[in-house]
Design a protein around this motif. Structure first.
Motif, mmCIF file in Angstrom:
data_model
loop_
_atom_site.group_PDB
_atom_site.id
_atom_site.type_symbol
_atom_site.label_atom_id
_atom_site.label_comp_id
_atom_site.label_asym_id
_atom_site.label_seq_id
_atom_site.Cartn_x
_atom_site.Cartn_y
_atom_site.Cartn_z
ATOM 1 N N ILE A 31 3.825 -8.534 -12.522
ATOM 2 C CA ILE A 31 4.320 -9.343 -13.480
ATOM 3 C C ILE A 31 3.838 -10.842 -13.328
ATOM 4 O O ILE A 31 3.233 -11.615 -14.018
ATOM 5 N N SER A 32 3.989 -10.888 -11.749
ATOM 6 C CA SER A 32 3.701 -12.365 -11.368
ATOM 7 C C SER A 32 2.322 -12.584 -11.466
ATOM 8 O O SER A 32 2.074 -13.715 -11.969
ATOM 9 N N ALA A 33 1.609 -11.652 -11.206
ATOM 10 C CA ALA A 33 0.194 -11.970 -11.102
ATOM 11 C C ALA A 33 -0.424 -11.986 -12.521
ATOM 12 O O ALA A 33 -1.339 -12.742 -12.897
ATOM 13 N N ALA A 34 0.163 -11.200 -13.402
ATOM 14 C CA ALA A 34 -0.412 -11.414 -14.724
ATOM 15 C C ALA A 34 -0.067 -12.786 -15.287
ATOM 16 O O ALA A 34 -0.620 -13.440 -16.186
ATOM 17 N N ALA A 35 1.160 -13.412 -14.852
ATOM 18 C CA ALA A 35 1.448 -14.601 -15.248
ATOM 19 C C ALA A 35 0.790 -15.729 -14.785
ATOM 20 O O ALA A 35 0.617 -16.945 -15.289
ATOM 21 N N GLY A 36 0.096 -15.318 -13.695
ATOM 22 C CA GLY A 36 -1.183 -16.228 -13.008
ATOM 23 C C GLY A 36 -2.302 -15.673 -12.518
ATOM 24 O O GLY A 36 -2.317 -15.600 -11.248
ATOM 25 N N PRO A 37 -3.103 -15.228 -13.414
ATOM 26 C CA PRO A 37 -4.118 -14.354 -12.736
ATOM 27 C C PRO A 37 -5.267 -14.987 -11.985
ATOM 28 O O PRO A 37 -6.006 -14.263 -11.008
ATOM 29 N N GLN A 38 -5.221 -16.217 -12.184
ATOM 30 C CA GLN A 38 -6.243 -17.135 -11.417
ATOM 31 C C GLN A 38 -5.737 -17.404 -9.817
ATOM 32 O O GLN A 38 -6.368 -17.630 -8.855
ATOM 33 N N ASP A 39 -4.393 -16.870 -9.593
ATOM 34 C CA ASP A 39 -3.866 -17.213 -8.292
ATOM 35 C C ASP A 39 -4.152 -16.027 -7.313
ATOM 36 O O ASP A 39 -3.546 -14.994 -7.464
ATOM 37 N N GLN A 40 -4.952 -16.300 -6.240
ATOM 38 C CA GLN A 40 -5.311 -15.078 -5.419
ATOM 39 C C GLN A 40 -4.117 -14.874 -4.444
ATOM 40 O O GLN A 40 -4.029 -13.699 -4.027
ATOM 41 N N THR A 41 -3.227 -15.785 -4.385
ATOM 42 C CA THR A 41 -2.112 -15.187 -3.547
ATOM 43 C C THR A 41 -1.052 -14.194 -4.281
ATOM 44 O O THR A 41 -0.674 -13.218 -3.890
ATOM 45 N N ARG A 42 -0.980 -14.505 -5.672
ATOM 46 C CA ARG A 42 -0.241 -13.750 -6.400
ATOM 47 C C ARG A 42 -1.046 -12.297 -6.579
ATOM 48 O O ARG A 42 -0.170 -11.159 -6.391
ATOM 49 N N LEU A 43 -2.076 -12.322 -6.789
ATOM 50 C CA LEU A 43 -2.854 -11.095 -6.610
ATOM 51 C C LEU A 43 -2.953 -10.263 -5.282
ATOM 52 O O LEU A 43 -2.471 -9.100 -5.285
ATOM 53 N N GLY A 44 -2.835 -11.003 -4.036
ATOM 54 C CA GLY A 44 -2.569 -10.498 -2.833
ATOM 55 C C GLY A 44 -1.298 -9.729 -2.836
ATOM 56 O O GLY A 44 -1.190 -8.789 -2.157
ATOM 57 N N ALA A 45 -0.535 -10.556 -3.286
ATOM 58 C CA ALA A 45 0.990 -10.145 -3.250
ATOM 59 C C ALA A 45 1.177 -8.849 -3.870
ATOM 60 O O ALA A 45 1.750 -7.949 -3.736
ATOM 61 N N ALA A 46 0.606 -8.863 -5.182
ATOM 62 C CA ALA A 46 0.654 -7.503 -6.013
ATOM 63 C C ALA A 46 0.132 -6.265 -5.108
ATOM 64 O O ALA A 46 0.484 -5.150 -5.277
ATOM 65 N N VAL A 47 -1.232 -6.740 -4.461
ATOM 66 C CA VAL A 47 -1.832 -5.393 -3.829
ATOM 67 C C VAL A 47 -1.047 -4.983 -2.881
ATOM 68 O O VAL A 47 -0.793 -3.909 -2.446
ATOM 69 N N GLY A 48 -0.436 -6.004 -2.039
ATOM 70 C CA GLY A 48 0.605 -5.779 -0.867
ATOM 71 C C GLY A 48 2.042 -4.849 -1.251
ATOM 72 O O GLY A 48 2.129 -4.070 -0.580
ATOM 73 N N ALA A 49 2.239 -5.175 -2.434
ATOM 74 C CA ALA A 49 3.494 -4.400 -2.928
ATOM 75 C C ALA A 49 2.908 -2.865 -3.434
ATOM 76 O O ALA A 49 3.847 -2.054 -3.287
ATOM 77 N N ALA A 50 2.001 -2.920 -3.801
ATOM 78 C CA ALA A 50 1.310 -1.545 -4.130
ATOM 79 C C ALA A 50 0.953 -0.697 -2.820
ATOM 80 O O ALA A 50 1.423 0.330 -2.677
ATOM 81 N N VAL A 51 0.642 -1.367 -2.039
ATOM 82 C CA VAL A 51 0.575 -0.769 -0.284
ATOM 83 C C VAL A 51 1.766 -0.502 0.228
ATOM 84 O O VAL A 51 1.981 0.776 0.762
ATOM 85 N N ASP A 52 2.798 -1.315 -0.119
ATOM 86 C CA ASP A 52 4.185 -0.886 0.558
ATOM 87 C C ASP A 52 4.891 0.237 -0.304
ATOM 88 O O ASP A 52 5.515 0.895 0.255
ATOM 89 N N LEU A 53 4.646 0.252 -1.647
ATOM 90 C CA LEU A 53 4.970 1.451 -2.257
ATOM 91 C C LEU A 53 4.285 2.966 -1.775
ATOM 92 O O LEU A 53 5.020 3.671 -1.375
ATOM 93 N N ALA A 54 3.132 2.731 -1.551
ATOM 94 C CA ALA A 54 2.652 3.932 -1.100
ATOM 95 C C ALA A 54 2.737 4.545 0.316
ATOM 96 O O ALA A 54 2.978 5.484 0.438
ATOM 97 N N THR A 55 3.006 3.441 0.972
ATOM 98 C CA THR A 55 3.489 3.785 2.419
ATOM 99 C C THR A 55 4.810 4.154 2.504
ATOM 100 O O THR A 55 5.197 5.009 3.084
ATOM 101 N N THR A 56 5.851 3.853 1.543
ATOM 102 C CA THR A 56 7.028 4.284 1.342
ATOM 103 C C THR A 56 7.069 5.672 1.124
ATOM 104 O O THR A 56 7.879 6.340 1.797
ATOM 105 N N ILE A 57 6.249 6.075 0.195
ATOM 106 C CA ILE A 57 6.000 7.473 -0.424
ATOM 107 C C ILE A 57 5.509 8.322 0.730
ATOM 108 O O ILE A 57 5.982 9.378 1.104
ATOM 109 N N ASN A 58 4.560 7.870 1.901
ATOM 110 C CA ASN A 58 4.033 8.429 2.712
ATOM 111 C C ASN A 58 5.150 8.565 3.865
ATOM 112 O O ASN A 58 5.465 9.762 4.345
#
Length: 487
Positions: free
Chosen positions: A117-144
């Motif tokens: 949601i944060s990335a969608a609010a500021g799609p030009q912000d690479q930091t927000r995009l990176g944070a979203a990717v990092g959150a996806a990695v954290d989610l997958a790692t937790t499932i692992n």
């Protein structure tokens, strides 16, 4: 009565009193010893010719309530089974984590959705995009991590089975050796109470592992059977067979031969069906954990992983991907195949297309995973579509969940709730079993050594000793008097 016969009677009484003192002291000394059977003397009249000649100890009686002991041992096995199940579910619930716990599955899912949601609010912000990717990695790692923890429990259970089998085999060999000594000593008229105590401790040691039935034959030797009728000690000790493994994966099972079953004297035992062998004890619980409970837990987290990946794999969802290419979440880099769902939670990975460390770029989360160049920096349509797919109500296709439509967060919550309910039910069973076991143990203690009664018995023995000693003293005085008269 002659002086010699009176003296003989008194001496026999002194011998009986001395032996009775030994018995009382043994009872008091072993008041807190597990497996100790309270002793008492069997005293008989000694007859020489047609007349009484005092008393003698005809044997030592070892008292035990075999029915109560049998109930207590079966209760120990049942309680061990329910405790193992409760502990498994408690560890599983800890792996998943409660929603308020940092790093829990629910917290990771919430953080991922918030980051998108944060990335969608500021799609030009690479930091927000990176944070979203990092959150996806954290989610997958937790499932692992949850999947790895489940397989860790299975591996631990497999190792426990191996240790239990070794422990049972050793105990059965020792019981057979004691049987030999009991036959020999009984035939020689010697007291075997200490040997019976040793056997009781060995049986108590394996009773929590296997529900047992026991009896003794005419020679006093112990016969031991499982509650389902398997002969463990009947003449010769049985030998259990099991081969532990050193690694465990979700695909390994007893059905395909990658995991060992259990044998008795080389014969495979049934561990499933309506009459499984050794059902109800801790050994059966470890097999259930390895082959049933943890398999169900793995299926649950695999279903969560499949649901997550499927939300981003829908045909046409990402127009930059060709048919068959994986979405944001992959099966070790490949598209998720429902036919290969077993173990998916352990293989779940974030698509390398959005990971700079693997040659990808964060901007593909905004522009499409198959995009070859960045699109308009302010475009947020694809990000919103990914948020919508996370919150969309979808029927869960596997894992034993009902067909009710759920968002991904709802599925995570239902998954935790199901485990929590199962854990609570197991704890109730464990509490009931423990209450019954404590009641049986308390009753056993009440039938054990009563130190007050033993002390009272000691006082009576002292009186008997004093009376017989007085007879000996009187006889001595009479003999001395006769000697003086003769002089």
């Amino acid at each position: 009565m002659s002086i010699s016969s009176a003296l003989s009677n008194a001496l026999s009484g002194l011998n009986v009193a001395a032996r009775a003192t030994d018995i009382v002291s043994s009872n008091i000394a072993n008041a807190m010893t597990d497996g100790y059977g309270v002793r008492s003397l069997a005293i008989s009249a000694r007859v020489i010719g047609n007349g009484g000649a005092g008393a003698w100890v005809s044997g030592v009686i070892r008292h035990e309530d075999s029915i109560l002991i049998g109930h207590r041992r079966r209760a120990e096995a049942e309680t061990s089974f329910s405790m193992a199940q409760s502990q498994h579910l408690t560890r599983l619930e800890g792996l998943i984590g409660t929603p308020d716990a940092p790093g829990s599955l629910a917290a990771r899912a919430t953080a991922f959705e918030a980051a998108m949601i944060s990335a969608a609010a500021g799609p030009q912000d690479q930091t927000r995009l990176g944070a979203a990717v990092g959150a996806a990695v954290d989610l997958a790692t937790t499932i692992n991590t949850i999947a790895a923890g489940i397989q860790g429990q299975r591996l631990q259970a497999d190792g426990e089975i191996g240790r239990m089998v070794s422990r049972i085999n050793t105990a059965l060999e020792s019981l057979a050796a004691l049987n030999t000594r009991i036959r020999q000593d009984s035939g020689g008229g010697r007291d075997v109470s200490a040997l019976l105590d040793a056997q009781a401790r060995l049986v108590d040691d394996i009773a929590p592992l296997i529900p047992l039935e026991s009896r003794r034959d005419a020679t006093g030797a112990l016969l031991l059977y499982s509650a389902d009728g398997q002969a463990l000690l009947d003449g010769r000790p049985a030998v259990l067979g099991f081969s532990p493994v050193t690694v465990m994966t979700a695909e390994m099972s007893r059905a395909d031969g990658t995991l060992s079953g259990l044998t008795l004297n080389g014969r495979a035992l049934p561990l499933d069906g309506t009459t499984p062998a050794f059902a109800g004890g801790e050994l059966a619980a470890q097999f259930a954990l390895r082959d049933q409970w943890a398999i169900t837990a793995q299926a649950g987290i695999d279903a969560v992983a499949r649901d997550l990946a499927a939300r981003f794999d829908a045909p046409g969802f990402d127009p930059t991907l060709a048919p068959g290419q994986p979405g944001l979440f992959t099966d070790a880099g490949a598209s998720v195949d429902p036919a290969l769902e077993i173990g998916l939670a352990g293989r779940l990975r974030v698509n390398a297309a959005v990971l700079p460390a693997e040659g990808g770029a964060h901007w593909r989360l905004r522009d499409g995973l198959g995009a070859t160049a960045p699109g308009p920096s302010g475009a947020a349509g694809f990000l919103h579509a990914q948020i919508d797919t996370l919150t969309a109500l979808r029927a869960t296709a596997s894992g034993g969940f009902s067909a009710t439509g759920r968002s991904f967060a709802g599925l995570v919550g239902d998954h935790l709730t199901a485990v929590g309910f199962a854990r609570q039910a197991a704890e109730v069973d464990q509490a009931h079993g423990m209450a019954r076991l404590h009641a049986l143990r308390d009753e056993g203690l009440r039938q054990g050594v009563d130190t007050d009664a033993e002390m009272q018995r000691l006082l009576r023995i002292e009186q008997v000793f004093a009376a017989n000693a007085r007879v000996v003293s009187a006889a001595q005085e009479m003999i001395d008097q006769l000697i003086r008269m003769g002089a």
